[in-house]
Write a protein that holds these residues in place. Structure first.
Motif, mmCIF file in Angstrom:
data_model
loop_
_atom_site.group_PDB
_atom_site.id
_atom_site.type_symbol
_atom_site.label_atom_id
_atom_site.label_comp_id
_atom_site.label_asym_id
_atom_site.label_seq_id
_atom_site.Cartn_x
_atom_site.Cartn_y
_atom_site.Cartn_z
ATOM 1 N N TYR A 17 -6.797 -16.758 -1.158
ATOM 2 C CA TYR A 17 -7.784 -16.311 -2.139
ATOM 3 C C TYR A 17 -7.630 -16.983 -3.495
ATOM 4 O O TYR A 17 -8.256 -16.573 -4.446
ATOM 5 C CB TYR A 17 -7.744 -14.788 -2.264
ATOM 6 N N PHE A 19 -8.776 -19.716 -4.261
ATOM 7 C CA PHE A 19 -10.086 -20.315 -4.562
ATOM 8 C C PHE A 19 -10.991 -19.299 -5.232
ATOM 9 O O PHE A 19 -11.765 -19.629 -6.113
ATOM 10 C CB PHE A 19 -10.742 -20.823 -3.285
ATOM 11 N N VAL A 100 -18.599 -6.317 -4.498
ATOM 12 C CA VAL A 100 -17.793 -7.076 -3.551
ATOM 13 C C VAL A 100 -16.731 -6.192 -2.911
ATOM 14 O O VAL A 100 -16.579 -6.164 -1.686
ATOM 15 C CB VAL A 100 -17.104 -8.265 -4.269
ATOM 16 N N GLY B 101 -21.380 -10.478 -2.610
ATOM 17 C CA GLY B 101 -20.527 -11.178 -3.563
ATOM 18 C C GLY B 101 -21.276 -12.062 -4.543
ATOM 19 O O GLY B 101 -20.678 -12.872 -5.231
ATOM 20 N N GLU B 110 -24.303 -22.288 -7.138
ATOM 21 C CA GLU B 110 -23.014 -21.766 -7.609
ATOM 22 C C GLU B 110 -22.586 -20.557 -6.792
ATOM 23 O O GLU B 110 -21.405 -20.361 -6.516
ATOM 24 C CB GLU B 110 -23.119 -21.399 -9.088
ATOM 25 N N PHE B 113 -20.673 -21.256 -3.548
ATOM 26 C CA PHE B 113 -19.232 -21.459 -3.690
ATOM 27 C C PHE B 113 -18.506 -20.152 -3.995
ATOM 28 O O PHE B 113 -17.419 -19.895 -3.488
ATOM 29 C CB PHE B 113 -18.953 -22.500 -4.772
ATOM 30 N N LEU B 114 -19.129 -19.324 -4.828
ATOM 31 C CA LEU B 114 -18.510 -18.037 -5.179
ATOM 32 C C LEU B 114 -18.388 -17.152 -3.937
ATOM 33 O O LEU B 114 -17.346 -16.570 -3.667
ATOM 34 C CB LEU B 114 -19.352 -17.330 -6.246
ATOM 35 N N ALA B 117 -15.789 -18.389 -1.609
ATOM 36 C CA ALA B 117 -14.444 -18.059 -2.086
ATOM 37 C C ALA B 117 -14.126 -16.593 -1.836
ATOM 38 O O ALA B 117 -12.990 -16.250 -1.519
ATOM 39 C CB ALA B 117 -14.326 -18.382 -3.569
ATOM 40 N N THR B 118 -15.131 -15.735 -1.962
ATOM 41 C CA THR B 118 -14.919 -14.311 -1.699
ATOM 42 C C THR B 118 -14.507 -14.100 -0.246
ATOM 43 O O THR B 118 -13.744 -13.208 0.075
ATOM 44 C CB THR B 118 -16.215 -13.521 -1.978
ATOM 45 N N MET B 119 -15.027 -14.965 0.630
ATOM 46 C CA MET B 119 -14.641 -14.863 2.030
ATOM 47 C C MET B 119 -13.354 -15.623 2.328
ATOM 48 O O MET B 119 -12.905 -15.654 3.473
ATOM 49 C CB MET B 119 -15.771 -15.378 2.922
ATOM 50 N N GLY B 120 -12.791 -16.231 1.293
ATOM 51 C CA GLY B 120 -11.493 -16.869 1.461
ATOM 52 C C GLY B 120 -11.545 -18.346 1.813
ATOM 53 O O GLY B 120 -10.582 -18.885 2.336
ATOM 54 N N SER B 122 -12.101 -22.473 0.777
ATOM 55 C CA SER B 122 -11.887 -23.368 -0.363
ATOM 56 C C SER B 122 -13.190 -24.059 -0.739
ATOM 57 O O SER B 122 -14.146 -24.093 0.033
ATOM 58 C CB SER B 122 -10.848 -24.422 -0.010
ATOM 59 N N ARG B 123 -13.197 -24.582 -1.949
ATOM 60 C CA ARG B 123 -14.363 -25.298 -2.446
ATOM 61 C C ARG B 123 -14.698 -26.483 -1.546
ATOM 62 O O ARG B 123 -15.856 -26.745 -1.250
ATOM 63 C CB ARG B 123 -14.050 -25.779 -3.868
#
Lengths: 271, 249
Positions: A17, A19, A100, B101, B110, B113-114, B117-120, B122-123
């Motif tokens: 997490y 990221f 979330v 999220g 954007e 990507f957010l 990331a919430t789902m774990g 990487s970019r």
């Protein structure tokens, strides 16, 4: 294989997490400046203007003999602003991420951490104002420049640790009690007056023992004093400041982490 | 094919229902002084146990308030069981509420990507799938517009596209197969069926037994927090249909 429910693989969870942490910091900074015409310049303008007001008001009261008074005020102002913004953002971090947290599993401490970190980034950017002031005062007003400037990182790091710890405590409290926000607002006002932002304790004649105690007990008092010693290069380094504020900051992180950990599974039922 | 992917063992969940919700310090102090704090205990789930093997698709049936969403949230790791334990092998994509999220000040791009990331993820991982996500959502024109200007259908489409672009091992579907217009709905059902063929494990919540029969191969019925039927999908759906009909009479 990743098992999301196990508590033991804290490190794995964090790696996965990190990221999200980066995205939260990025998001906060972007959104903060997106809709303002002046954009990132607010970061400079805001402390500059508020320092200007404080200097204009207080340079003639209190029989003010403080050297390099504008820098003196700016140092205090920047540090206090960071503390109050970071803790307030930390406080709201869980309630604003409710959408979330209710729907997806995420390690919840990422939110206070990310929100205080984004404040830290803006704080570091705002330090450029201080650098500009310092260059002016060193070149034209004879302010000494020493290697102590490099030590300024020490109080800054202590301040971050403190803010993160208190942010976690406040975040937990504000999930259960919505009115903590208002109480904390008042507390911050009190704290502002207990932090030597615009006054110099040496020039004050404090008769009340309670006030003196409160001043000394305030970790921001030690942190601001250390920071000023590093930047302005006058006065003496006091190890008590260092040990007291560091101890206080670490204690807050430990208390914050324990409180947060104990209650985080209940957040979802209250937000 | 007999590898257990989701195992739920003796899970019970207790909620403390408060008659009047006290959410501020002022009221809390007043109530404590008056000794008026009383909680009613409510078991949302009682002693639930089941396992889902790799590639199996489990339908979860039940009336409103039976504990379906609570169960899915527990499997997704959002809720922690009061008793018992949940183990999930692999990555879960919870599609419980699409777009949870999202940040409304953020643009579509954007938010991809957010949300990722919430789902774990990487970019970099999301970047590789970015074009695919945008193409599937059909939002190319609006991708640089802040989400707050999106319609709810557009949000859901974007959420669905992100959640399915990644390759999860376990998919949790909570009545999300009704996203967007008919065209997008067909497309999303097809996408999900494709994922089934890759051997993904699915937990699917619905009131609609036809849909459950079509999608799932096993099913359970929840009633008042307990499992009252568990087994092959057609048998369980028949029981559920009987329940519904007997309720009508």
């Amino acid at each position: 294989m990743i098992s999301r429910i196990k508590e033991s693989d804290f490190v794995k969870d964090f790696m996965k997490y990190r990221f999200l942490l980066a995205e939260i910091v990025r998001r906060n900074i972007k959104v903060q400046y997106r809709d303002s015409v002046l954009g990132i310049f607010w970061t400079f303008l805001q402390p500059l203007l508020s320092t200007f007001v404080l200097v204009a008001v207080f340079s003639n009261i209190f029989n003010n003999k403080t050297e390099f008074y504008p820098i003196y005020v700016l140092c205090g102002r920047l540090l206090y602003d960071f503390y109050s913004q970071a803790t307030k953002r930390g406080m709201r971090s869980i309630t604003t991420a409710a959408g979330v947290i209710k729907k997806v599993y995420v390690p919840k401490y990422i939110y206070p951490l990310g929100n205080t970190l984004s404040c830290f980034v803006t704080f570091v950017i705002s330090l450029l104002v201080l650098v500009a002031f310092m260059i002016y005062f060193i070149c034209f007003k004879g302010m000494p420049l020493t290697f102590n400037v490099l030590l300024a990182i020490v109080p800054v790091i202590i301040l971050y640790i403190l803010s993160f710890g208190i942010g976690m405590i406040l975040a937990t409290l504000s999930v259960f009690f919505k009115d903590i926000e208002y109480l904390y607002e008042v507390f911050c006002m009190l704290l502002f007056y207990l932090t030597p932002v615009f006054y110099n304790v040496k020039n004050l004649h404090i008769s009340s023992k309670v006030v003196k105690m409160a001043l000394m007990a305030n970790p921001l008092y030690s942190i601001v004093n250390m920071f000023r010693f590093c930047i302005i290069g006058i006065g003496e380094w006091n190890w008590n400041w260092f040990f007291y504020s560091l101890g206080f900051a670490i204690a807050m992180v430990i208390v914050g982490a324990l409180v947060f950990k104990a209650k985080e599974d209940k957040f979802i039922l209250h937000i | 094919m007999s590898e257990v992917v989701v195992s739920v063992e003796n899970v019970s969940i207790l909620f403390n229902l408060n008659k009047e919700k006290v959410d501020n310090l002022k009221e809390y102090v007043i109530k404590i002084l008056k000794r008026q704090i009383n909680f009613t205990e409510f078991w949302a789930l009682r002693d639930i146990s089941f396992t889902v093997n790799k590639g199996e698709r489990l339908g979860v049936l039940g009336f409103n308030g039976a504990g379906k969403s609570t169960l899915l949230k527990t499997v997704a790791g959002v809720l922690k069981p009061t008793k018992g334990s949940v183990h999930v092998e692999g990555i879960i994509a919870p599609m419980i509420e699409l777009g949870a999220g999202f940040d409304s000040n953020y643009t579509g791009k954007e938010n991809i990507f957010l949300y990722g990331a919430t789902m774990g993820y990487s970019r970099k991982y999301i970047e590789e799938r970015y074009d695919e996500i945008v193409a599937f959502s059909e939002l190319e024109k609006f991708i640089d517009v802040p989400i707050k200007n999106y319609s709810s259908g557009m949000r859901a489409r974007l959420g669905f596209s992100i959640a399915t672009a990644v390759e999860p091992e376990v998919l949790i579907l909570d009545e999300v197969l009704s996203v967007g217009d008919a065209k997008f709905r067909n497309k999303s059902e097809k996408k999900i069926v494709d994922m089934f063929e890759k051997g993904i494990t699915v937990l699917f919540v619905s009131h609609n037994t036809d849909q459950v029969r079509r999608i799932c191969d096993k099913a359970i019925i929840l009633d008042k927090g307990k499992i009252i039927a568990n087994g092959e999908v057609n048998e369980v759906c028949d029981i559920y249909d009987d329940l519904v009909n007997s309720g009508k009479k």
